[in-house]
Structure formats: C-alpha cells, structure tokens
Design a protein around this motif. Structure first.
Motif, PDB file in Angstrom:
ATOM      1  N   HIS C  82       3.130  86.016  58.627  1.00 25.59           N
ATOM      2  CA  HIS C  82       4.550  85.935  58.968  1.00 25.59           C
ATOM      3  C   HIS C  82       4.961  84.605  59.616  1.00 25.59           C
ATOM      4  N   PRO C  83       4.200  84.121  60.614  1.00 30.05           N
ATOM      5  CA  PRO C  83       4.592  82.838  61.225  1.00 30.05           C
ATOM      6  C   PRO C  83       4.680  81.701  60.205  1.00 30.05           C
ATOM      7  N   LEU C  84       3.803  81.729  59.213  1.00 32.93           N
ATOM      8  CA  LEU C  84       3.829  80.689  58.180  1.00 32.93           C
ATOM      9  C   LEU C  84       5.108  80.788  57.359  1.00 32.93           C
ATOM     10  N   LEU C  85       5.509  82.036  57.057  1.00 30.01           N
ATOM     11  CA  LEU C  85       6.735  82.230  56.296  1.00 30.01           C
ATOM     12  C   LEU C  85       7.928  81.715  57.099  1.00 30.01           C
ATOM     13  N   MET C  86       7.893  81.976  58.401  1.00 24.33           N
ATOM     14  CA  MET C  86       8.977  81.483  59.267  1.00 24.33           C
ATOM     15  C   MET C  86       9.041  79.960  59.189  1.00 24.33           C
ATOM     16  N   ARG C  87       7.860  79.336  59.222  1.00 25.60           N
ATOM     17  CA  ARG C  87       7.821  77.883  59.155  1.00 25.60           C
ATOM     18  C   ARG C  87       8.382  77.405  57.806  1.00 25.60           C
ATOM     19  N   LEU C  88       7.968  78.082  56.743  1.00 27.52           N
ATOM     20  CA  LEU C  88       8.427  77.697  55.406  1.00 27.52           C
ATOM     21  C   LEU C  88       9.945  77.693  55.325  1.00 27.52           C
ATOM     22  N   SER C  89      10.573  78.722  55.888  1.00 23.46           N
ATOM     23  CA  SER C  89      12.024  78.826  55.720  1.00 23.46           C
ATOM     24  C   SER C  89      12.758  77.945  56.730  1.00 23.46           C
ATOM     25  N   GLN C  90      12.257  77.874  57.963  1.00 21.31           N
ATOM     26  CA  GLN C  90      13.034  77.175  58.989  1.00 21.31           C
ATOM     27  C   GLN C  90      12.765  75.683  59.032  1.00 21.31           C
ATOM     28  N   GLN C  91      11.500  75.277  58.792  1.00 18.25           N
ATOM     29  CA  GLN C  91      11.207  73.842  58.875  1.00 18.25           C
ATOM     30  C   GLN C  91      11.231  73.182  57.504  1.00 18.25           C
ATOM     31  N   GLU C  92      10.685  73.881  56.513  1.00 17.04           N
ATOM     32  CA  GLU C  92      10.604  73.270  55.188  1.00 17.04           C
ATOM     33  C   GLU C  92      11.838  73.619  54.343  1.00 17.04           C
ATOM     34  N   HIS C  93      12.626  74.574  54.793  1.00 19.31           N
ATOM     35  CA  HIS C  93      13.839  75.003  54.093  1.00 19.31           C
ATOM     36  C   HIS C  93      13.549  75.406  52.644  1.00 19.31           C
ATOM     37  N   ILE C  94      12.480  76.143  52.510  1.00 13.33           N
ATOM     38  CA  ILE C  94      12.091  76.636  51.194  1.00 13.33           C
ATOM     39  C   ILE C  94      12.953  77.841  50.840  1.00 13.33           C
ATOM     40  N   PRO C  95      13.445  77.917  49.614  1.00 17.57           N
ATOM     41  CA  PRO C  95      14.177  79.133  49.225  1.00 17.57           C
ATOM     42  C   PRO C  95      13.207  80.304  49.074  1.00 17.57           C
ATOM     43  N   LEU C  96      13.075  81.071  50.128  1.00 18.68           N
ATOM     44  CA  LEU C  96      12.096  82.159  50.165  1.00 18.68           C
ATOM     45  C   LEU C  96      12.822  83.496  50.048  1.00 18.68           C
ATOM     46  N   TYR C  97      12.421  84.289  49.075  1.00 17.89           N
ATOM     47  CA  TYR C  97      13.017  85.610  48.888  1.00 17.89           C
ATOM     48  C   TYR C  97      11.945  86.661  49.096  1.00 17.89           C
ATOM     49  N   GLY C  98      12.346  87.767  49.689  1.00 16.81           N
ATOM     50  CA  GLY C  98      11.372  88.813  49.974  1.00 16.81           C
ATOM     51  C   GLY C  98      11.583  90.013  49.075  1.00 16.81           C
ATOM     52  N   ILE C  99      10.490  90.658  48.697  1.00 14.62           N
ATOM     53  CA  ILE C  99      10.605  91.964  48.052  1.00 14.62           C
ATOM     54  C   ILE C  99       9.795  92.935  48.897  1.00 14.62           C
ATOM     55  N   ASP C 100      10.519  93.902  49.447  1.00 12.83           N
ATOM     56  CA  ASP C 100       9.902  94.854  50.370  1.00 12.83           C
ATOM     57  C   ASP C 100       9.300  95.978  49.534  1.00 12.83           C
ATOM     58  N   TYR C 101       7.963  96.029  49.521  1.00 18.70           N
ATOM     59  CA  TYR C 101       7.230  96.851  48.563  1.00 18.70           C
ATOM     60  C   TYR C 101       6.911  98.224  49.147  1.00 18.70           C
ATOM     61  N   LYS C 102       7.391  99.259  48.499  1.00 18.43           N
ATOM     62  CA  LYS C 102       7.091 100.644  48.903  1.00 18.43           C
ATOM     63  C   LYS C 102       7.285 100.850  50.408  1.00 18.43           C
ATOM     64  N   ASP C 103       8.490 100.672  50.839  1.00 14.82           N
ATOM     65  CA  ASP C 103       8.734 100.653  52.278  1.00 14.82           C
ATOM     66  C   ASP C 103      10.062 101.336  52.566  1.00 14.82           C
ATOM     67  N   SER C 160      -2.478  80.976  53.765  1.00 17.09           N
ATOM     68  CA  SER C 160      -3.082  80.202  54.839  1.00 17.09           C
ATOM     69  C   SER C 160      -2.355  78.868  54.931  1.00 17.09           C
ATOM     70  N   ALA C 161      -2.503  78.200  56.058  1.00 14.61           N
ATOM     71  CA  ALA C 161      -1.818  76.920  56.255  1.00 14.61           C
ATOM     72  C   ALA C 161      -2.256  75.914  55.193  1.00 14.61           C
ATOM     73  N   GLU C 162      -3.559  75.930  54.840  1.00 14.12           N
ATOM     74  CA  GLU C 162      -4.028  74.981  53.817  1.00 14.12           C
ATOM     75  C   GLU C 162      -3.368  75.257  52.481  1.00 14.12           C
ATOM     76  N   GLN C 163      -3.291  76.556  52.136  1.00 11.74           N
ATOM     77  CA  GLN C 163      -2.671  76.892  50.845  1.00 11.74           C
ATOM     78  C   GLN C 163      -1.236  76.390  50.810  1.00 11.74           C
ATOM     79  N   VAL C 164      -0.528  76.564  51.924  1.00 10.22           N
ATOM     80  CA  VAL C 164       0.871  76.130  51.967  1.00 10.22           C
ATOM     81  C   VAL C 164       0.946  74.622  51.815  1.00 10.22           C
ATOM     82  N   ASP C 165       0.125  73.897  52.582  1.00 11.53           N
ATOM     83  CA  ASP C 165       0.234  72.438  52.590  1.00 11.53           C
ATOM     84  C   ASP C 165      -0.331  71.806  51.329  1.00 11.53           C
TER      85      ASP C 165
END
Lengths: 174, 662, 178
Positions: C82-103, C160-165
């Motif tokens: 989750h923290p990585l996703l937060m970074r992706l959207s807030q710092q990198e401004h990536i268009p991130l969409y979520g699909i909430d699976y069986k929830d 993971s952070a490496e995968q993102v970067d």
C-alpha cells in the motif's frame, strides 16, 4: 521473503471444499463433461491439485466459468480454451502435443526402443557359446545313446528335459 | 544451554566426519590397518553426536524453548506432545537433521555389521559415507541451522502447519528418509568397488541386504505418505504425480531395479557395471529429490519454504557427489569384466527386461517431473505435466512389466524355456480369464481399462502362486514331500514370492480405483444421501473443543438395507492460531472397499456439504505395499546375509546351498 | 567407442546440473507465472465504482497508459504494498486504478480511510468475474495497460520498490513517449 508472502496470500484466500453441490449443472451429461474438463485443469493457487479437487476460491471460479461456457453451448475444447486464454497453458495438467512437447511425449517410447535395441546389441556382441547350445539332432542322439549303452556302469541319464532345468540354477549359486 | 550442546555436537560431528572421510581412505590405499580401523570408530562417534543433536532439538521442542528460532517458528505451547516431538522434522532445518541422523545411523550400522567385509572395502565404504556426512553437515551448519537463538525469546511460537498435525508425520518422514539415505550404503559400496576396481559375487552379496533394507523402508515410507494424503485430503486421492512424490518414487523404481540386477551379479557374475551404475543413480535420485524439494525450483504442495542459497549449496553437493561418482564410473567401469553368459530367454534375460522397463519408467517420471523446468529454463512456455501425462506414459510401460513378473521367475538361469514356462502357467490363464469375465460382467458399462487392470492383477497373483507351487512340486509329489520342500526353501525365495504377490494386490487396488463412486450433497441434520449400497444420514453436527482447535464434529449414520452398520464422525477443524481449517475424514472399511466420508462447509442455516465416496479395493493399494515390504524383510532374513555367511560362502564351493534362486 | 558409453551418465548429469543452475539464477522465480494476457487487449469490464455513481470501464480508460491494481481488504500482502501505491499516485502521479476483488464496499472503504486512497477510481468486482477475465490468481496483482488498451505487463504479489523503479516506471515512461 517473496515466496513466503505469496504462500501467505494464498492461504488467506477463503477456502471451500472442492466441487460444491451448488455449482453442479442440472443436466448430468453436461455436468459429466464439466467434471472431465476441470479434472485435467490445474488449480493455480494450490499448484498441484486439479480444479476439480481443489477447495480454493479460484478453483471454484474456474469450475463455474467452465460450466457457464458449456451451458452456453461451447464444446469441451472451447471451454478449455477459455481458461487457457486467461491463465495460459500452465493450467493444462495434460500438456498439448505440439513441437515444444514432442520430447516429453515421445521420449518414453523412444527410450524403450533405444534401450531394447541397446540390450539386443549388447547380447549379440557377447560370445555366443552358451547363448545357443543347439538341441541334439537325431544323429547325435543316436550316438549318445550308443555311448551310454556301451558304458553300462553309467545310469541311463536321459537327454536334459524341462524338468531337470532347475538343477541348472544351482550352477549359478555362489 | 541444551540447544548450544546440540549445536556443538553437530560441529563436532562435522570434524569427526572429516576424519571418517579421509583417514580410512588413505589407510586403505596404503594398506595401513590402524588407519583403516579409524573409520569404524568415527562412524559410531558421529552417530552418537548427531543423535545427541537430535535429542537436544527434541528437548527444545518438548520444553517449548522459544529462544530457539526453529522452535518459535514451528511450535506452540498448546500443541499436543506428539506433534511437539514429530514437529521436529516438520520443517526444513529439522528434517535435514533427521536426514543426517539417518545417514549416520546407516554408517554406524555398516560399522557394526561389517565384520565379514575385507578391511579395505569396509574402510572405503565408511569413508564415502563420511564424505556424504561432511557435505550435509556443512549444509546444515551454514544454511539451515536448527539451533539458532532468538533474543529476546518470544512468549509463544507460531505453531505447526495444521495439515502436518497428524500421526502420519510421526512415521512417514522417518521411513522415507531411512529409505533415501539407506541407499547411500549401496552408493558407498559402489564407489568403493570402483576405487578397488573389483566387483564380484561377494560384493553383490554384501550390498544386497543394505539395498533390500532401504527399499523396504522406502516402500513403507511412500505407502504411508500416500495413505496420509488419502485420508487427509477429503476426496480420496492417493497419488498425484506431484514433483515431490515423484522425487520419492524415482529412487524406489531404480532401487527396485537395483535389487533385481544385484541378484544377477551375485548368481551369475555379470551385469556388473550396470549394477554399479544403478547403485549410484538410486542414491543420486535421492539427492536430486532433496534438491528439488528444498531449492524452490519446482512448485509443489510439499515443498519447504525455500531460499536460493540452499539451492546453490545443494547443487554444489550434487556436483561433487553425483558428478564425482559418475566420473569415477566413466574411468573405472570399462575395466569391469562381465562373467557369466546367458541366452536372451533366461532368468537373467527376464531380470534385464525388468531393469529396462523400470529404468524407462523412472526416466519417464523424471522427464515428466523436470520437463516444465527444462522448457522454462530455455525460454519455452510455462506448462504443467500432471497425472494425465503419467497415466498415458508410465502406466503403459508398467503393463508389460507386470506381465513379465509373472513369467520371469519360471525361467531357468542361463537358458530358459519360455514355451515350457508359458505352458506351466495354464492355471494363471484360467484365473485371469475368469477374473476378466466376472469383472466385466459386474462392472458392465464401466471403465474397460480398469477391468483389464484387474485381469493384470489376477494374472500376476496367480502366476506367483503357480511358480511357488512349481517350486515345491505341489500335486506332483506327495503332499508331505511338497511340505518338506516348502520348509527348506530359502527365505529369499519366499521373499520374492511374497513381494511379487504384494505387487499383484497393489495393482488390483490401483485398477479398481476407477470404479469409485461419489455422492456430494448438501444435507440438513436428519437428511440422507445414497451411495453404492449404503445410506448415509447426517444425524447432527456438534461443536467440540480440541487441544489447539475447535471441531465441527458430524455424526453420520451408515445403514445398509435398513440396518445400521456404523456411526462415523468426519470433522472440520479450525485452528485459530493459523486461521486455518482442515478436514478430518471418516473412513469405514471392510478391506474390500472403503466408505469415505468428509464434511464440507456448513452455513448459518445448518446445511452441511457432505462428501461421500465408495472406493472398492482401495485399501489393497497399501496392503499390497506392506506385503511387498514384508517380502523384502523376509528376504533380508535369509541366512545367506547373516554376519559371516558371505565370507564363508566365498570360500565354500559352488552349490553349497541347494537354492533354486529367487 | 565402448568407453564413450560409460561417459554418457556423467555427461547427462552435466546437462541436468546446467539446467538446475539456470533455474537458480538470480532474479528468476519459478513460482511466478507469466500472464497469458500479455500484449492482448485487456478484457472488457464495466464496474460500479466504490464511491459515487461513476463507472470504471475499459472503454473509459483507453487513450492513455494506466496501471490497474487488483486488491482486497481481506488480503494481507495488499497492505504491504500500500505505501508504494501511495507513492506511485502522490509523488509519481501515475494514473492508478483499483479493482476491489471479491470484497465488501464497507470493508474496502475502511481500509482506504485507514491507509489512504491511492486510486483515481475503484471498481467493485464483487463476484470476481473481472479478475477471472484478467487471469488474476491471487491478489494483489498489478497490470500495466497501454493507450490502445493492451496489457503490457503483470506483477504478481505485492509490488516491491525495485519492481516499481526498475520495471514499472520505465515501462510507463516508454508507453507515454510512444
């Protein structure tokens, strides 16, 4: 660590218990086809159980998918392909016979043939002294009988018969 | 403190193993009796030290010493004592310790029971055992140490995987490992023989009991694992062709071939280099299995949590052990000259056929297990090789094998009379034909292949009996004479008859599993389902406390024609610590068929999924395996193997024992 | 010639050991499955959003490269990434969409209130049908979809952070550039 997490994630997926009555199709023939398909599909979450046997949630979804497709009139191959389209060939417990799997499918037969051939070559390549002690022909038999008659002190040992063969086994002792 | 003692004992064992691996070897090369004798002492000391380490780890588990990381990760104070003890090997580190424990046990056994061995051979065998010990002790100490401490000690542990909390864990791994590791003795004998450059009947006679004993242990180990899976998994499967199962099955197949080919070496002084190769491969497959299970290269339900360092370390061990021994083989084996000649149709020929089919079977299993890995490594598609592949390839290879097992023992050594043997088997034809007809009639419309499988079992079973009757000249001599012959048959002959008969029993079990019936229904208490000739009524489901779980315990009444036969109690067990649910099946057997009942999910309204299976002849699978292992033990008790006999036999003239052979 | 036969076992073992070494090479994880959907059009979906009346649909997302993350409130590893996703959207401004699976929506809402909401929009896949169409076999999974609507990359398990970067961000840059 990653592997551990993956395991964790898989274990926490809600668990049921293989084919549930609620999933079953009313038509027994269609249901039997569905079972035969899902029995040969691999449950991806539990790795080595089939979709038919697995209690994992994903397996349930795939069972329902296959049944939905069959109800919609798909052939077995089409229903199977619908799962392969989503999850790849990895779901097939029976790999397709295609160039990438020729070695897999045909090696057992090839090995047997090669092994058999090699054994034959090996047996042939050995000295043939005992391999074929030809049975006595009539002339030899007459001569043997004559010799035996000449030496009356010898017991009249007949030509080896099948029954006497176990005695041969003793030669091999020790 | 006690954990440190165990740790220290392991380190000490490593040093002892290093001495054991080197000194006797040098002694044997220089013909120095004192140095050679060191091997024996070392083997015993090493066993003592590893037993101490094992005891120390068990102590940590029993006293729930969570300052030991391994105990923290795999145990819990609420766990029943049985699982505290057996949980010792329910994890990677502990099971490796069990592995070296078994290894040192075998080495110690060789040290104790080897009075009849020439000192140089004994020294070399023990040295090779020492080398394997060094490798695995290094592996444990550097990558998988079970004695590492945690500070501060956590108040309680994380518990054992509920699936492993089963009595099966007490027996399955020890037998399996004893089998795997026991083959190290045959391996050590093979390597020692290659070093000496000599393989003869005496060698085969020494190595055979060790091979037989390991084979028996492995047979039992595999059978127990299969039975455990059967009663645990909730739908009655007993073999899945999972990579880890295959890893145990491959040494079994080659080990079986080894048992048979070593007979030829012993009796006929031929097939020597082949037998040596089999001895090397059998243990190598045990090692490869260890690699597959613990390196994470294959996906399997049974695999341990893995890490790449361990994989690399075991791969290095494989390179040294397997690569080294096979290189030695390539250099030395060509010098081994075969002695006895034989015609293709002969007892030897039949045993060669047995070896050919078993080896091809093993190669098939090997290929099926590793093909996904091979393809993936070269960038091919990811695919699975599951039971449909093995059923289509391995099973057909075993059909001629089972047929041949019926005929082979009827052939004489050197040159057999196939036609005569086939004629003498007429009773078996009748038995097979009758079985086929009856089975086909009873199961009309069912799976035809399974009927043929039953015919195969009938063929083998009756052929084995015919062979035995021939051997004691039943109905050819007066009964008293036959009885006399039966008493004087060597134990090894009985062993063969029993083991082959066990195979027939298992084959019947395999085949009949295709006739299983299934009934899965949602039931409320009071409702029933029907399966085979039985009616199963769900009477009630009660919540019950267990030692470290709570169970939903169902009472299921089994009736037949209105008469109650039994009330069985399948359960669902919830382990709050792991948040995991397991099933506890209920099996009612009459040894001809199992009635198998598992409790599925329940809902808030009191509906329960009940899964029932009727499985004809399925117990025969394991009964057959037990009979096979028993046959091995009977053969093992043959007086030829007793201490000192082999040495005497070497001096005794041929034919001292009027044994018609196995 | 005869001696060569005796060399065969050790040679075969050499080949085998080579394969084993390949399987142990760093960065190779035999457990991860490649997606069968790579370079194929993303499956069609049209999901009700977690908040408001909006819809999350495939057609609505085509036109720019995006990242779709399957998650669920019951999934523990999702919390790890989750923290990585937060970074992706807030710092990198990536268009991130979520699909909430069986929830359940309320559970998902609670999770996001607690940890923050990195998603531009969240679709509710209550039955898991969309997940099935994507070939999801365990949450979390993260997909990169290009502007023509093709799936270009899948990450299984928590990012993971490496995968993102090293993988995700460079791929997105490349997709935006083309």
């Amino acid at each position: 660590m990653r592997a551990l997490l993956l395991v964790l994630l898989l274990l926490l997926a809600p668990r049921a218990f293989a084919v549930e009555p609620s999933e079953r199709l009313a038509d027994p023939a269609l249901e039997a086809r569905a079972r035969s398909i899902t029995a040969e599909l691999r449950c991806l979450v539990c790795q080595n159980e089939s979709v038919d046997e697995s209690g994992a949630d994903l397996a349930h979804d795939i069972r329902v998918l296959v049944r939905d497709r069959l109800k919609a009139g798909d052939t077995n191959a089409q229903a199977r392909q619908a799962v392969v389209d989503r999850y790849g060939q990895f779901v097939l417990l029976r790999p397709r016979v295609e160039p990438a799997t020729y070695v897999l499918w045909f090696a057992p037969v090839a090995l047997l043939v090669v092994g058999f051939g090699a054994t034959v070559v090996w047996l042939r390549g050995r000295p043939a002294s005992i391999a074929a002690p030809s049975p006595l022909d009539d002339a030899e038999r007459t001569r043997l009988d004559a010799m035996l008659r000449e030496d009356a002190s010898l017991p009249a040992v007949p030509v080896p018969t099948r029954d006497s063969q176990p005695a041969l086994a003793q030669d091999g002792e020790a | 403190m006690i954990a440190e003692l165990g740790h220290f004992a392991l380190i000490l064992a490593l040093f002892v193993a290093i001495v054991q691996a080197s000194v006797p070897l040098i002694g044997a090369a220089r013909r120095h009796a004192g140095w050679m004798a060191v091997g024996r002492t070392c083997a015993l000391v090493e066993f003592g030290l590893i037993a101490l380490a094992m005891a120390a780890l068990m102590h940590a588990y029993v006293t729930s010493d969570f300052s030991v990381a391994n105990v923290y990760e795999n145990s819990h104070t609420d766990k029943p004592l049985l699982y505290k003890l057996t949980g010792v090997w329910g994890n990677h580190e502990g099971s490796m310790l069990l592995w070296v424990f078994m290894l040192s046990l075998c080495a110690a056994a060789v040290a104790v029971f080897s009075d009849n061995l020439p000192p140089a051979l004994r020294a070399r065998v023990l040295a090779v055992q020492g080398m394997i010990g060094v490798g695995f002790l290094l592996f444990i100490l550097f990558t998988s140490n079970p004695f590492l401490r945690l500070w501060p000690a956590p108040p309680n542990g994380r518990g054992l995987n509920p699936v492993l909390q089963d009595p099966g864990l007490a027996f399955h791994p020890p037998f399996l490992y004893l089998g795997y590791v026991g083959f190290s003795v045959a391996f050590a004998f093979a390597v020692a023989a290659l070093i000496e450059g000599r393989v003869d009947a005496a060698w085969a006679r020494w190595v055979r009991p060790w091979t037989l004993a390991s084979w028996c242990a492995l047979t039992i180990g595999i059978a127990m694992g299969s039975w455990w899976a059967y009663y645990t998994l909730g739908w009655g499967g007993w073999w899945f062709w999972d990579p880890v199962e295959n890893a145990s099955f491959m040494p079994w197949l080659v080990g079986t071939a080894l048992i048979h080919s070593s007979i030829v070496v012993e009796k006929r002084d031929t097939l020597k280099s082949w037998t040596i190769l089999l001895a090397i491969i059998t243990f190598s497959l045990s090692l490869v299995g260890t690699f597959l299970v613990r390196s994470g290269v294959l996906t399997s339900v049974h695999a341990f949590a893995t890490d790449p360092t361990r994989g690399t370390f075991i791969l290095l061990l494989l390179l040294v052990a397997i690569g080294g021994s096979l290189t030695l083989y390539a250099v030395r084996a060509p010098a081994l000259k075969g002695g006895g000649l034989f015609a293709p149709i002969s007892r030897e020929g039949a045993l060669v056929l047995n070896n050919l089919l078993l080896s091809c079977g093993c190669a098939t299993v090997f290929l099926g297990t590793l093909y996904p890995l091979f393809l993936d490594a070269v960038g091919g598609p990811k695919l699975s090789v599951g039971f449909p592949f093995f059923n289509r390839t391995f099973a057909p290879l075993m059909v001629p094998m089972v047929i041949a097992v019926g005929v082979g023992p009827m052939l004489a050594w050197k040159r057999g009379d196939l036609l005569g043997a086939l004629q003498r088997l007429w009773v078996a034809y009748i038995a097979t034909a009758v079985t086929l007809l009856v089975a086909f009639y009873v199961t009309y419309g069912g799976p035809v292949l399974a009927v043929l499988g039953l015919g195969l079992a009938a063929w083998l079973g009756s052929a084995v009996l015919v062979e035995f009757a021939e051997r004691i000249r039943l109905f050819r001599l007066p009964l008293a004479d036959s009885f006399h012959r039966a008493i004087h048959l060597p134990r090894s002959a009985y062993g063969m008859t029993i083991a082959h008969f066990g195979l027939a029993v298992s084959v019947a079990g395999f085949a009949a599993s295709a006739f299983a019936q299934e009934a899965i229904e949602v039931l409320r208490p009071g409702e029933s389902l029907h399966i085979a000739a039985y009616t199963l009524t769900l009477q009630k489901v009660e919540r019950m406390p267990g030692p470290n779980y709570t169970a939903d315990d169902a009472s299921v009444q089994i009736t037949r024609d209105g008469t109650q036969i039994a009330v069985v109690h399948p359960q669902r067990r919830f382990f709050p610590l792991q948040q995991q649910t397991t099933g506890e099946t209920a099996i009612r057997t009459n040894l001809l068929a199992d009635l198998y009942v598992a409790l599925g999910d329940g809902d808030a309204e009191g509906n329960w999924t009940v899964r029932a299976y009727w499985k004809p002849l399925v117990p025969w699978i394991w009964i057959g395996a037990v009979i096979m292992a028993f046959g091995g033990l009977v053969s093992l008790s043959d007086r030829r193997w007793r201490v000192g006999v082999a040495a005497r036999a070497r001096r005794a003239p041929a034919g001292a024992m009027p044994a018609p052979g196995e | 010639m005869r001696r060569l036969i005796y060399l065969l076992p050790v040679l075969l073992f050499g080949v085998l050991a080579g394969y084993f070494a390949l399987a142990l090479r760093p960065g190779y994880d035999p457990q991860t499955l490649p997606s069968a959907m790579i370079d194929k059009p993303a499956p069609d979906f049209d999901l009700a959003a977690l908040q408001g009346d909006a819809k999350l649909s495939r057609d609505g997302l085509i036109g720019k490269p995006i990242v779709v993350n399957f998650f669920a409130s019951w999934c523990v590893p999702c919390r790890i990434e989750h923290p990585l996703l937060m970074r992706l959207s807030q710092q990198e401004h990536i268009p991130l969409y979520g699909i909430d699976y069986k929830d359940k929506p309320e559970d998902a809402q609670r999770l996001l209130t607690q940890l923050g909401d990195p998603y531009r929009l969240i679709g509710m896949d209550r039955e898991g049908h969309v997940g099935l169409d994507f070939g999801v076999y365990g949450v979390p999974e993260t997909y990169v979809i290009d502007k023509t609507g093709r799936i270009r990359k899948r990450f299984v398990g928590p990012l993971s952070a490496e995968q993102v970067d090293q993988e995700l961000l460079p791929l997105l840059r490349q997709l935006s550039a083309s």
